[in-house]
Design a protein around this motif. Sequence first.
Motif, PDB file in Angstrom:
ATOM      1  N   CYS A 293       8.140  -4.513  -5.167  1.00 29.48           N
ATOM      2  CA  CYS A 293       7.503  -5.179  -6.302  1.00 29.48           C
ATOM      3  C   CYS A 293       7.647  -4.337  -7.571  1.00 29.48           C
ATOM      4  O   CYS A 293       7.244  -3.173  -7.605  1.00 29.48           O
ATOM      5  N   PRO A 294       8.203  -4.920  -8.662  1.00 32.57           N
ATOM      6  CA  PRO A 294       8.420  -4.156  -9.894  1.00 32.57           C
ATOM      7  C   PRO A 294       7.293  -4.275 -10.914  1.00 32.57           C
ATOM      8  O   PRO A 294       7.391  -3.702 -11.997  1.00 32.57           O
ATOM      9  N   SER A 295       6.251  -5.018 -10.576  1.00 31.16           N
ATOM     10  CA  SER A 295       5.165  -5.274 -11.523  1.00 31.16           C
ATOM     11  C   SER A 295       4.584  -3.978 -12.085  1.00 31.16           C
ATOM     12  O   SER A 295       4.373  -2.998 -11.352  1.00 31.16           O
TER      13      SER A 295
ATOM     14  N   LYS B  44       1.942   1.117 -11.551  1.00 27.54           N
ATOM     15  CA  LYS B  44       1.038   2.086 -12.171  1.00 27.54           C
ATOM     16  C   LYS B  44       0.184   2.801 -11.126  1.00 27.54           C
ATOM     17  O   LYS B  44      -0.241   3.944 -11.314  1.00 27.54           O
ATOM     18  N   LYS B  45      -0.046   2.130  -9.999  1.00 23.48           N
ATOM     19  CA  LYS B  45      -0.843   2.715  -8.924  1.00 23.48           C
ATOM     20  C   LYS B  45       0.023   3.383  -7.856  1.00 23.48           C
ATOM     21  O   LYS B  45      -0.476   3.762  -6.803  1.00 23.48           O
ATOM     22  N   GLY B  46       1.326   3.497  -8.150  1.00 22.40           N
ATOM     23  CA  GLY B  46       2.222   4.172  -7.222  1.00 22.40           C
ATOM     24  C   GLY B  46       2.624   3.330  -6.034  1.00 22.40           C
ATOM     25  O   GLY B  46       3.182   3.840  -5.059  1.00 22.40           O
TER      26      GLY B  46
ATOM     27  N   THR C  95       0.844  -1.192   0.000  1.00 26.92           N
ATOM     28  CA  THR C  95       0.000   0.000   0.000  1.00 26.92           C
ATOM     29  C   THR C  95       0.880   1.242   0.000  1.00 26.92           C
ATOM     30  O   THR C  95       2.054   1.184   0.370  1.00 26.92           O
ATOM     31  N   ASN C  96       0.298   2.377  -0.402  1.00 27.82           N
ATOM     32  CA  ASN C  96       0.998   3.658  -0.324  1.00 27.82           C
ATOM     33  C   ASN C  96       0.149   4.692   0.407  1.00 27.82           C
ATOM     34  O   ASN C  96       0.374   5.888   0.279  1.00 27.82           O
ATOM     35  N   ARG C  97      -0.823   4.190   1.180  1.00 28.09           N
ATOM     36  CA  ARG C  97      -1.713   5.074   1.935  1.00 28.09           C
ATOM     37  C   ARG C  97      -1.693   4.716   3.405  1.00 28.09           C
ATOM     38  O   ARG C  97      -1.867   3.546   3.779  1.00 28.09           O
TER      39      ARG C  97
END
Length: 308
Positions: A94-96, A101-103, A67-69
């Motif tokens: 994770c490099p996927s 794309k979702k940061g 997560t980034n939140r």
Amino acid sequence: MNLYFAPLEGIGTYVYRRAHQKLFGGCDAYFAPFITPSDNERISMKCLRDILPENNENVNLKVQVLTNRADSFLKFEEKIIPLGYDSVNINFGCPSGTVCKKGRGAAFLKHPDELDFFLGEIFSKTKLNISIKKRIGFDSTAESEALTQIMKKHPLSLLIVHPRLRIDFYKGFPDIEAFGKIYSSYGNPLCYNGDIFSFSDYEDIYCKFPDLDSVMIGRGAIANPAIFREIKGGKKLSTSELEEFSHMLIDDYLKVLGSDWYTLNRLKEIWLYSILNYPCEKKIAKEIKKAQKLSALTNAIKKLPEIE
């Protein structure tokens, strides 16, 4: 030095972990593949099935979240505390493409100020011990120093570093020089992760970085599930063990998945790594890869010679 089994999505499930612990063991903890809160940041019990205590008996499990939140992290925390977990690992590695794309994952490393703020928010409110798994940067090793300084600011229980950039994915070789700079400057519990496929690989890392807290092994442990045992002075992997392990996984996956086809594909994915123990057995490797039935897979495995 602690030895950890890396979180490998699609392979390192609770079915795999339980079978591995029963037959091989040797690692000090297993890191579960990351759990990602849904788009509305809700987490269902289905998402948590892999980490439920009843599915991980006799397994020392570490939970990982992607997560980034901060609000998402804290909601996740409230879900796992009742399950008995007192720590969590956050994935910044994770490099996927779909993840970045979702940061999330390695993409968060592109925004050090936001990353620093995120960590400040969660550490001001968390009830858990937090570790981080990260790469050395997104586009350039020049990013590594600033990221290391951010990690030093916050009371991490452990920093796990995979010394590749996001753009490398898993190609090429780990950047040992870049990792060495982190090792020299970080000063807190540090774990190395990347391309350990043998005891000699482990020994090389240990000799270069003797004060490491731990080493994490992923693909090398799928290829050689006895690697942790070997590192600790135990016996080497045998073909009979790999065959027994496969039968154990087939039985357990059939119970969980209820499908010969899905079970076959899980085993074939694992054997893409295990067959590396038999570099001369090209014909058998082809049989395993092309198997359309579980019986064909097991018959091919029976033909394998003893590991040299």
